[in-house]
Scaffold this motif. Structure first.
Motif, mmCIF file in Angstrom:
data_model
loop_
_atom_site.group_PDB
_atom_site.id
_atom_site.type_symbol
_atom_site.label_atom_id
_atom_site.label_comp_id
_atom_site.label_asym_id
_atom_site.label_seq_id
_atom_site.Cartn_x
_atom_site.Cartn_y
_atom_site.Cartn_z
ATOM 1 N N ALA A 77 0.863 -1.192 0.000
ATOM 2 C CA ALA A 77 0.000 0.000 0.000
ATOM 3 C C ALA A 77 0.894 1.234 0.000
ATOM 4 O O ALA A 77 1.811 1.348 0.823
ATOM 5 C CB ALA A 77 -0.912 0.002 1.214
ATOM 6 N N TRP A 78 0.626 2.135 -0.919
ATOM 7 C CA TRP A 78 1.442 3.342 -1.048
ATOM 8 C C TRP A 78 0.534 4.570 -0.999
ATOM 9 O O TRP A 78 -0.628 4.532 -1.404
ATOM 10 C CB TRP A 78 2.211 3.327 -2.367
ATOM 11 C CG TRP A 78 3.474 2.505 -2.280
ATOM 12 C CD1 TRP A 78 3.557 1.160 -2.086
ATOM 13 C CD2 TRP A 78 4.807 2.990 -2.369
ATOM 14 N NE1 TRP A 78 4.866 0.768 -2.052
ATOM 15 C CE2 TRP A 78 5.663 1.857 -2.228
ATOM 16 C CE3 TRP A 78 5.379 4.245 -2.567
ATOM 17 C CZ2 TRP A 78 7.048 1.972 -2.270
ATOM 18 C CZ3 TRP A 78 6.756 4.363 -2.615
ATOM 19 C CH2 TRP A 78 7.583 3.230 -2.463
ATOM 20 N N ILE A 79 1.114 5.668 -0.503
ATOM 21 C CA ILE A 79 0.377 6.921 -0.425
ATOM 22 C C ILE A 79 1.232 8.061 -0.963
ATOM 23 O O ILE A 79 2.473 7.978 -0.985
ATOM 24 C CB ILE A 79 -0.059 7.253 1.026
ATOM 25 C CG1 ILE A 79 1.152 7.247 1.974
ATOM 26 C CG2 ILE A 79 -1.128 6.271 1.490
ATOM 27 C CD1 ILE A 79 0.827 7.683 3.396
ATOM 28 N N ALA A 80 0.552 9.114 -1.430
ATOM 29 C CA ALA A 80 1.209 10.349 -1.839
ATOM 30 C C ALA A 80 0.721 11.464 -0.930
ATOM 31 O O ALA A 80 -0.490 11.635 -0.744
ATOM 32 C CB ALA A 80 0.887 10.673 -3.294
ATOM 33 N N LEU A 81 1.652 12.205 -0.376
ATOM 34 C CA LEU A 81 1.337 13.307 0.526
ATOM 35 C C LEU A 81 1.834 14.608 -0.079
ATOM 36 O O LEU A 81 2.963 14.691 -0.575
ATOM 37 C CB LEU A 81 1.992 13.091 1.892
ATOM 38 C CG LEU A 81 1.590 11.827 2.645
ATOM 39 C CD1 LEU A 81 2.477 11.636 3.877
ATOM 40 C CD2 LEU A 81 0.115 11.886 3.046
ATOM 41 N N ALA A 82 0.989 15.635 -0.043
ATOM 42 C CA ALA A 82 1.369 16.980 -0.449
ATOM 43 C C ALA A 82 1.368 17.840 0.811
ATOM 44 O O ALA A 82 0.298 18.194 1.323
ATOM 45 C CB ALA A 82 0.405 17.538 -1.485
ATOM 46 N N ARG B 287 -3.619 7.404 -3.250
ATOM 47 C CA ARG B 287 -3.410 6.159 -2.505
ATOM 48 C C ARG B 287 -3.526 4.993 -3.488
ATOM 49 O O ARG B 287 -4.229 5.076 -4.509
ATOM 50 C CB ARG B 287 -4.460 6.010 -1.405
ATOM 51 C CG ARG B 287 -5.885 5.958 -1.930
ATOM 52 C CD ARG B 287 -6.909 5.953 -0.822
ATOM 53 N NE ARG B 287 -8.276 6.092 -1.365
ATOM 54 C CZ ARG B 287 -9.350 6.319 -0.633
ATOM 55 N NH1 ARG B 287 -9.247 6.437 0.685
ATOM 56 N NH2 ARG B 287 -10.544 6.427 -1.188
ATOM 57 N N ALA B 288 -2.827 3.920 -3.177
ATOM 58 C CA ALA B 288 -2.879 2.720 -4.004
ATOM 59 C C ALA B 288 -2.638 1.517 -3.109
ATOM 60 O O ALA B 288 -1.751 1.540 -2.252
ATOM 61 C CB ALA B 288 -1.822 2.779 -5.109
ATOM 62 N N ALA B 289 -3.432 0.476 -3.306
ATOM 63 C CA ALA B 289 -3.263 -0.756 -2.533
ATOM 64 C C ALA B 289 -3.417 -1.946 -3.457
ATOM 65 O O ALA B 289 -4.419 -2.062 -4.167
ATOM 66 C CB ALA B 289 -4.274 -0.829 -1.388
ATOM 67 N N TRP B 290 -2.411 -2.814 -3.446
ATOM 68 C CA TRP B 290 -2.420 -4.029 -4.231
ATOM 69 C C TRP B 290 -2.871 -5.174 -3.329
ATOM 70 O O TRP B 290 -2.480 -5.252 -2.163
ATOM 71 C CB TRP B 290 -1.036 -4.325 -4.791
ATOM 72 C CG TRP B 290 -0.621 -3.405 -5.899
ATOM 73 C CD1 TRP B 290 -0.642 -3.659 -7.235
ATOM 74 C CD2 TRP B 290 -0.120 -2.060 -5.786
ATOM 75 N NE1 TRP B 290 -0.204 -2.582 -7.964
ATOM 76 C CE2 TRP B 290 0.134 -1.577 -7.091
ATOM 77 C CE3 TRP B 290 0.136 -1.210 -4.697
ATOM 78 C CZ2 TRP B 290 0.623 -0.305 -7.345
ATOM 79 C CZ3 TRP B 290 0.625 0.066 -4.945
ATOM 80 C CH2 TRP B 290 0.869 0.503 -6.260
ATOM 81 N N VAL B 291 -3.670 -6.064 -3.866
ATOM 82 C CA VAL B 291 -4.231 -7.150 -3.065
ATOM 83 C C VAL B 291 -3.717 -8.489 -3.587
ATOM 84 O O VAL B 291 -3.500 -8.668 -4.787
ATOM 85 C CB VAL B 291 -5.783 -7.108 -3.100
ATOM 86 C CG1 VAL B 291 -6.320 -7.407 -4.490
ATOM 87 C CG2 VAL B 291 -6.375 -8.076 -2.094
ATOM 88 N N LEU B 292 -3.513 -9.422 -2.659
ATOM 89 C CA LEU B 292 -3.175 -10.801 -2.994
ATOM 90 C C LEU B 292 -3.758 -11.684 -1.902
ATOM 91 O O LEU B 292 -3.300 -11.655 -0.764
ATOM 92 C CB LEU B 292 -1.661 -10.999 -3.080
ATOM 93 C CG LEU B 292 -1.221 -12.376 -3.615
ATOM 94 C CD1 LEU B 292 -1.623 -12.535 -5.077
ATOM 95 C CD2 LEU B 292 0.277 -12.565 -3.453
#
Length: 285
Positions: free
Chosen positions: A46-51, A58-63
């Motif tokens: 899971a990744w986030i972008a902050l300003a 935001r992005a989250a990959w699932v497995l």
């Protein structure tokens, strides 16, 4: 000057991930905390972008636990294509390269300007991050509508065994319906179109030697038509209706089916059988 920061989500930041308003709430996405509890989400994926400390992407990959395939991008929102692409590019570098993205969209999203604007930001960001759009799959749901009467021309029976299924699948080639193909590929590495048995082994398979075969699966996430392949296109609606009768007879109040968006004849048959579109998934790899 605004400073953009891209990084993985840290433990304890689940609420931060979910703090960005959901621009398409009708899709009923699971929260990150719920996905983490079920084992599909992970902080490392899971990744986030902050300003300036404000969440802007935001992005989250699932497995799923035990899956043999690669993770896929399940949750993705960004304030702009530029920010979204930058976030995906940073995450891809850390995750070993671009991963598939199944971009969820509401039914008929192209005819809804607000929905289209959201989906187009996601598509453009993914494209700039190196993903290519491969197609679109529509999910439809039957929820109790009256089924067409049987014509009496065809008799459907349970298959005699797995060899009969394999033989008919080989003859059919391109099935009309495969539901959950993306999940089957990620979890088991199974191609539902050419080898559906590993994923649908416990489904109720019905066959007519002249017409084709269908898998009515009631023990997955929800009752579904897992596979439908035809030898006689004129019997399409009857075979769809037969699968729904089997599932509703076992207590199902809702049945789902996935179809490629370009298969207009299959889509029309589903709708004539009482199915209605509820979601789209755009496939980018």
């Amino acid at each position: 000057m605004t400073v953009l920061t891209f990084r993985p989500l840290a433990a304890g930041e689940e609420d931060l991930f979910d703090s960005l308003p959901d621009p398409l709430p009708e899709l009923r996405q699971a929260s990150f905390a719920d996905g983490l509890a079920s084992g599909g989400f992970a902080h490392s994926r899971a990744w986030i972008a902050l300003a300036d400390d404000k969440l802007v992407a935001r992005a989250a990959w699932v497995l799923p636990p035990g899956a043999v395939g690669r993770p896929w991008l399940e949750r993705f929102d960004a304030a702009s294509p530029e920010v979204g692409a930058a976030l995906l590019t940073e995450a891809h570098a850390a995750l070993g390269g671009p991963l598939p993205y199944y971009a969820a969209a509401p039914a008929h999203w192209r005819q809804r300007p607000e929905s289209k604007a959201v989906v187009d930001v996601r598509r453009e960001a993914a494209r700039r991050a190196g993903l290519v759009e491969r197609g679109e799959r529509l999910r439809l749901t039957w929820a109790g509508a009256n089924l067409p009467a049987t014509s009496g021309r065809h008799t459907f029976r349970p298959v005699t065994g797995e060899d009969e299924i394999r033989s008919l699948v080989a003859r059919i080639g391109r099935p009309d319906i495969v539901t959950g193909a993306e999940t089957a590929l990620a979890v088991l590495g199974a191609d539902l179109a050419s080898a559906p048995l590993p994923w649908l082994r416990t489904a109720k398979w019905l066959v007519s030697e002249e017409v084709g075969l269908v898998a009515a699966a009631g023990d997955h996430c929800y009752p579904l038509i897992g596979y439908l392949g035809l030898l006689d296109a004129g019997a399409r609606e009857e075979l769809i209706a037969e699968a729904v009768r089997v599932l509703s007879g076992a207590g199902a109040r809702e049945v789902v089916a996935d179809v490629d968006s370009y298969r207009v004849e299959v889509l029309a048959a589903l709708e004539r059988t009482g199915f209605r579109q509820v979601r789209s998934r755009i496939v980018l790899t």
